[in-house]
Design a protein around this motif. Structure first.
Motif, PDB file in Angstrom:
ATOM      1  N   GLU A 170       7.981   1.052 -18.760  1.00 19.02           N
ATOM      2  CA  GLU A 170       8.539   2.529 -18.669  1.00 19.02           C
ATOM      3  C   GLU A 170       7.936   3.145 -17.381  1.00 19.02           C
ATOM      4  O   GLU A 170       6.806   3.110 -17.282  1.00 19.02           O
ATOM      5  CB  GLU A 170       8.518   3.505 -19.824  1.00 19.02           C
ATOM      6  N   GLN A 171       8.746   4.242 -16.738  1.00 17.38           N
ATOM      7  CA  GLN A 171       8.169   5.083 -15.987  1.00 17.38           C
ATOM      8  C   GLN A 171       7.021   4.597 -14.519  1.00 17.38           C
ATOM      9  O   GLN A 171       6.141   4.951 -14.050  1.00 17.38           O
ATOM     10  CB  GLN A 171       7.335   6.324 -16.705  1.00 17.38           C
ATOM     11  N   THR A 172       7.274   3.240 -14.088  1.00 16.27           N
ATOM     12  CA  THR A 172       6.570   2.389 -13.208  1.00 16.27           C
ATOM     13  C   THR A 172       7.539   1.258 -12.681  1.00 16.27           C
ATOM     14  O   THR A 172       8.176   0.828 -13.330  1.00 16.27           O
ATOM     15  CB  THR A 172       5.033   2.007 -13.607  1.00 16.27           C
ATOM     16  N   LEU A 173       7.020   0.739 -11.483  1.00 14.95           N
ATOM     17  CA  LEU A 173       7.615  -0.341 -10.929  1.00 14.95           C
ATOM     18  C   LEU A 173       6.774  -1.612 -11.275  1.00 14.95           C
ATOM     19  O   LEU A 173       7.102  -2.904 -11.026  1.00 14.95           O
ATOM     20  CB  LEU A 173       7.497  -0.397  -9.414  1.00 14.95           C
ATOM     21  N   ARG A 224       1.012  -1.270  -0.046  1.00 13.42           N
ATOM     22  CA  ARG A 224       0.000   0.053  -0.073  1.00 13.42           C
ATOM     23  C   ARG A 224       0.881   1.306   0.034  1.00 13.42           C
ATOM     24  O   ARG A 224       0.466   2.392  -0.510  1.00 13.42           O
ATOM     25  CB  ARG A 224      -0.851   0.039   1.279  1.00 13.42           C
ATOM     26  N   ALA A 225       1.968   1.200   0.404  1.00  8.74           N
ATOM     27  CA  ALA A 225       2.878   2.188   0.591  1.00  8.74           C
ATOM     28  C   ALA A 225       3.210   2.885  -0.846  1.00  8.74           C
ATOM     29  O   ALA A 225       3.478   4.130  -1.003  1.00  8.74           O
ATOM     30  CB  ALA A 225       4.353   2.008   1.410  1.00  8.74           C
ATOM     31  N   LEU A 226       3.287   1.887  -1.798  1.00  7.33           N
ATOM     32  CA  LEU A 226       3.878   2.307  -3.264  1.00  7.33           C
ATOM     33  C   LEU A 226       2.441   3.345  -3.894  1.00  7.33           C
ATOM     34  O   LEU A 226       2.835   4.003  -4.605  1.00  7.33           O
ATOM     35  CB  LEU A 226       4.094   0.998  -4.085  1.00  7.33           C
ATOM     36  N   GLN A 227       1.282   2.842  -3.843  1.00 10.12           N
ATOM     37  CA  GLN A 227       0.118   3.318  -4.247  1.00 10.12           C
ATOM     38  C   GLN A 227       0.239   3.520  -5.686  1.00 10.12           C
ATOM     39  O   GLN A 227       0.042   4.704  -6.282  1.00 10.12           O
ATOM     40  CB  GLN A 227      -0.120   4.733  -3.484  1.00 10.12           C
ATOM     41  N   LEU A 228       0.717   2.612  -6.237  1.00  9.34           N
ATOM     42  CA  LEU A 228       0.692   2.501  -7.758  1.00  9.34           C
ATOM     43  C   LEU A 228      -0.485   1.436  -8.431  1.00  9.34           C
ATOM     44  O   LEU A 228      -0.541   0.530  -7.761  1.00  9.34           O
ATOM     45  CB  LEU A 228       2.128   1.897  -8.225  1.00  9.34           C
ATOM     46  N   GLU A 236      16.254  -3.863 -17.201  1.00  6.97           N
ATOM     47  CA  GLU A 236      17.546  -3.385 -16.705  1.00  6.97           C
ATOM     48  C   GLU A 236      17.186  -2.852 -15.225  1.00  6.97           C
ATOM     49  O   GLU A 236      18.024  -2.460 -14.484  1.00  6.97           O
ATOM     50  CB  GLU A 236      18.056  -2.058 -17.506  1.00  6.97           C
ATOM     51  N   ASN A 237      15.969  -2.739 -14.800  1.00  7.52           N
ATOM     52  CA  ASN A 237      15.358  -2.340 -13.486  1.00  7.52           C
ATOM     53  C   ASN A 237      14.969  -3.282 -12.593  1.00  7.52           C
ATOM     54  O   ASN A 237      14.927  -3.269 -11.323  1.00  7.52           O
ATOM     55  CB  ASN A 237      14.176  -1.232 -13.557  1.00  7.52           C
ATOM     56  N   MET A 238      14.328  -4.396 -12.969  1.00 11.83           N
ATOM     57  CA  MET A 238      13.764  -5.409 -12.195  1.00 11.83           C
ATOM     58  C   MET A 238      13.718  -6.948 -12.779  1.00 11.83           C
ATOM     59  O   MET A 238      14.152  -7.090 -14.018  1.00 11.83           O
ATOM     60  CB  MET A 238      12.321  -5.027 -12.295  1.00 11.83           C
ATOM     61  N   LYS A 239      13.538  -7.632 -11.599  1.00  9.01           N
ATOM     62  CA  LYS A 239      13.105  -8.936 -11.999  1.00  9.01           C
ATOM     63  C   LYS A 239      11.842  -9.426 -11.808  1.00  9.01           C
ATOM     64  O   LYS A 239      11.289  -9.015 -10.767  1.00  9.01           O
ATOM     65  CB  LYS A 239      14.211  -9.966 -11.544  1.00  9.01           C
ATOM     66  N   LEU A 253      -0.972   4.586 -16.413  1.00 10.72           N
ATOM     67  CA  LEU A 253      -0.026   4.520 -15.017  1.00 10.72           C
ATOM     68  C   LEU A 253      -0.773   5.380 -14.152  1.00 10.72           C
ATOM     69  O   LEU A 253      -0.955   6.666 -14.442  1.00 10.72           O
ATOM     70  CB  LEU A 253       1.139   4.562 -15.342  1.00 10.72           C
ATOM     71  N   LYS A 254      -0.913   5.235 -12.932  1.00 11.97           N
ATOM     72  CA  LYS A 254      -1.370   6.042 -11.755  1.00 11.97           C
ATOM     73  C   LYS A 254      -0.495   5.785 -10.638  1.00 11.97           C
ATOM     74  O   LYS A 254      -0.099   4.856 -10.458  1.00 11.97           O
ATOM     75  CB  LYS A 254      -2.821   5.684 -11.478  1.00 11.97           C
ATOM     76  N   ASN A 255      -0.194   6.942 -10.026  1.00 11.49           N
ATOM     77  CA  ASN A 255       0.574   7.097  -8.648  1.00 11.49           C
ATOM     78  C   ASN A 255       0.331   8.134  -7.820  1.00 11.49           C
ATOM     79  O   ASN A 255      -0.349   9.357  -8.294  1.00 11.49           O
ATOM     80  CB  ASN A 255       2.181   7.267  -9.076  1.00 11.49           C
ATOM     81  N   ILE A 256       0.113   7.779  -6.684  1.00  7.62           N
ATOM     82  CA  ILE A 256      -0.529   8.677  -5.571  1.00  7.62           C
ATOM     83  C   ILE A 256       0.636   9.427  -4.706  1.00  7.62           C
ATOM     84  O   ILE A 256       1.421   8.629  -4.198  1.00  7.62           O
ATOM     85  CB  ILE A 256      -1.624   8.407  -4.603  1.00  7.62           C
ATOM     86  N   ARG A 257       0.896  10.484  -4.853  1.00  8.57           N
ATOM     87  CA  ARG A 257       1.945  11.331  -4.263  1.00  8.57           C
ATOM     88  C   ARG A 257       1.337  12.175  -3.300  1.00  8.57           C
ATOM     89  O   ARG A 257       0.822  13.354  -3.773  1.00  8.57           O
ATOM     90  CB  ARG A 257       2.951  11.519  -5.099  1.00  8.57           C
ATOM     91  N   ARG A 258       1.697  12.278  -1.917  1.00  7.36           N
ATOM     92  CA  ARG A 258       1.205  13.459  -1.088  1.00  7.36           C
ATOM     93  C   ARG A 258      -0.310  13.450  -1.173  1.00  7.36           C
ATOM     94  O   ARG A 258      -0.695  14.702  -1.348  1.00  7.36           O
ATOM     95  CB  ARG A 258       1.937  14.628  -1.277  1.00  7.36           C
ATOM     96  N   GLY A 259      -1.099  12.403  -1.454  1.00 11.72           N
ATOM     97  CA  GLY A 259      -2.479  12.625  -1.505  1.00 11.72           C
ATOM     98  C   GLY A 259      -2.993  13.002  -2.777  1.00 11.72           C
ATOM     99  O   GLY A 259      -4.098  13.027  -2.914  1.00 11.72           O
ATOM    100  N   LYS A 260      -2.082  13.313  -3.965  1.00 14.97           N
ATOM    101  CA  LYS A 260      -2.463  13.648  -5.082  1.00 14.97           C
ATOM    102  C   LYS A 260      -2.338  12.772  -6.214  1.00 14.97           C
ATOM    103  O   LYS A 260      -1.197  12.024  -6.269  1.00 14.97           O
ATOM    104  CB  LYS A 260      -1.801  14.954  -5.445  1.00 14.97           C
TER     105      LYS A 260
END
Length: 235
Positions: free
Chosen positions: A133-136, A88-92, A225-228, A109-116
Motif C-alpha cells: 500500500e501507498q508505495t512502489l 534515485r529520482a524516486l527517492q523511496l 493490481e499495480n505492479m509485477k 515508508l519514506k518518500n522525499i518530495r521537493r527536498g522534504k
C-alpha cells in the motif's frame, strides 16, 4: 517384546515408503517459509502499470532488500528488512518489521518530495496477509508456512483514512505450479508454490499472487493490481 517392537517399526517404515511411491504428491507438499539471517541481501525487479497507456508497463525498477537485524523483544522474535531503490529520482525507501513467523507487522515508508521527507507507517496483524500500500516498493506478504494444497480465511482490518476502518476477509489459497507465463525460463522440474490472496467477495481480482520456491528469501514472481515483480536470481 523387543522383537515385536522392531517388527512394528519395520512395518511402519514400509508403510511410509509405500505411501510415497503411490502418492508422490506428498513429497511436494512441503512447507515453505523464508530463511533469513542478518546480512542477507537480494534484489527485486519491478514494473508498473503505465498511467497513460492501458496494458503497458514501465521500465524496470530495481529494489535492494537487506536483513539488517534479527533479535528478540517483549513480543518475541523479529526481523528487520530495509529496502532501497536503484532509481534515485524516486527517492523511496522502506523499513519492514516482521515477526518470528514472518508475519509483516509494520511497514515504515519514506518518500522525499521537493527536498522534504514524508514518512508513513502501515501496521498489520500477526498471522495475517499484508498487501502493498501507498508505495512502489513491493511488500505483499502471505501467511507462512506455505503448504499446498490448502486454503484459509483471515479477518483483517484495513484503514481507509484516519477516522475510517473497514474489516475484510482475505482468503489465502495455496497450490503447486509447474509453469508460469511470467517465468518462461523456469525449469519445469522445479515445482513452484503458488499463493493467491483474494477478498472473499464475488467478481473481485486477487489482491496479490506469488510463486515461491524453497530456500529462496523472496517469491520468484509476484503480481498485484499495480505492479509485477521478480526476484533477481544470479545464474
Amino acid at each position: 517384546m523387543e522383537g515385536l517392537m522392531k517388527k512394528n517399526i519395520r512395518k511402519i517404515g514400509w508403510l511410509v515408503i509405500g505411501l510415497l511411491v503411490c502418492f508422490p504428491q506428498i513429497i511436494l507438499a512441503e512447507m515453505i517459509s523464508p530463511n533469513w539471517q542478518t546480512g542477507d541481501e537480494w534484489v527485486v525487479k519491478a514494473v508498473y502499470h503505465s498511467p497513460v497507456k492501458k496494458n503497458e508497463w514501465s521500465a524496470p525498477v530495481y529494489w535492494k532488500y537487506a536483513v539488517t537485524n534479527r533479535g528478540t523483544n517483549a513480543a518475541g522474535g523479529f526481523y528487520v528488512v530495509e529496502v532501497s531503490g536503484s532509481d534515485r529520482a524516486l527517492q523511496l525507501s522502506a523499513r519492514m518489521v516482521y515477526g518470528e513467523d514472518f508475519s509483516l507487522l509494520r511497514a515504515e515508508l519514506k518518500n522525499i518530495r521537493r527536498g522534504k521527507e514524508i514518512a508513513r507507517t502501515m501496521k498489520y496483524g500477526k498471522g495475517k496477509p499484508a498487501r502493498t500500500e501507498q508505495t512502489l516498493i513491493p511488500y505483499d506478504n502471505p501467511v507462512f508456512p506455505l503448504r499446498a494444497s490448502s486454503s484459509a480465511d483471515f479477518s483483517v482490518t484495513r484503514r481507509i483514512s484516519d477516522d475510517l476502518k473497514v474489516k475484510d476477509t482475505i482468503r489465502q489459497e495455496i497450490q503447486t505450479a509447474n509453469s508460469v507465463t511470467e517465468l518462461p525460463d523456469w525449469p519445469e522440474n522445479k515445482v513452484l508454490t503458488q499463493v493467491r490472496c483474494s477478498l472473499v467477495k464475488k467478481d473481485v481480482k486477487p489482491i496479490f499472487v506469488q510463486y515461491w520456491y524453497k530456500n529462496l528469501p523472496w517469491p520468484v514472481f509476484g503480481q498485484n493490481e499495480n505492479m509485477k515483480y521478480w526476484l533477481v536470481i544470479e545464474k
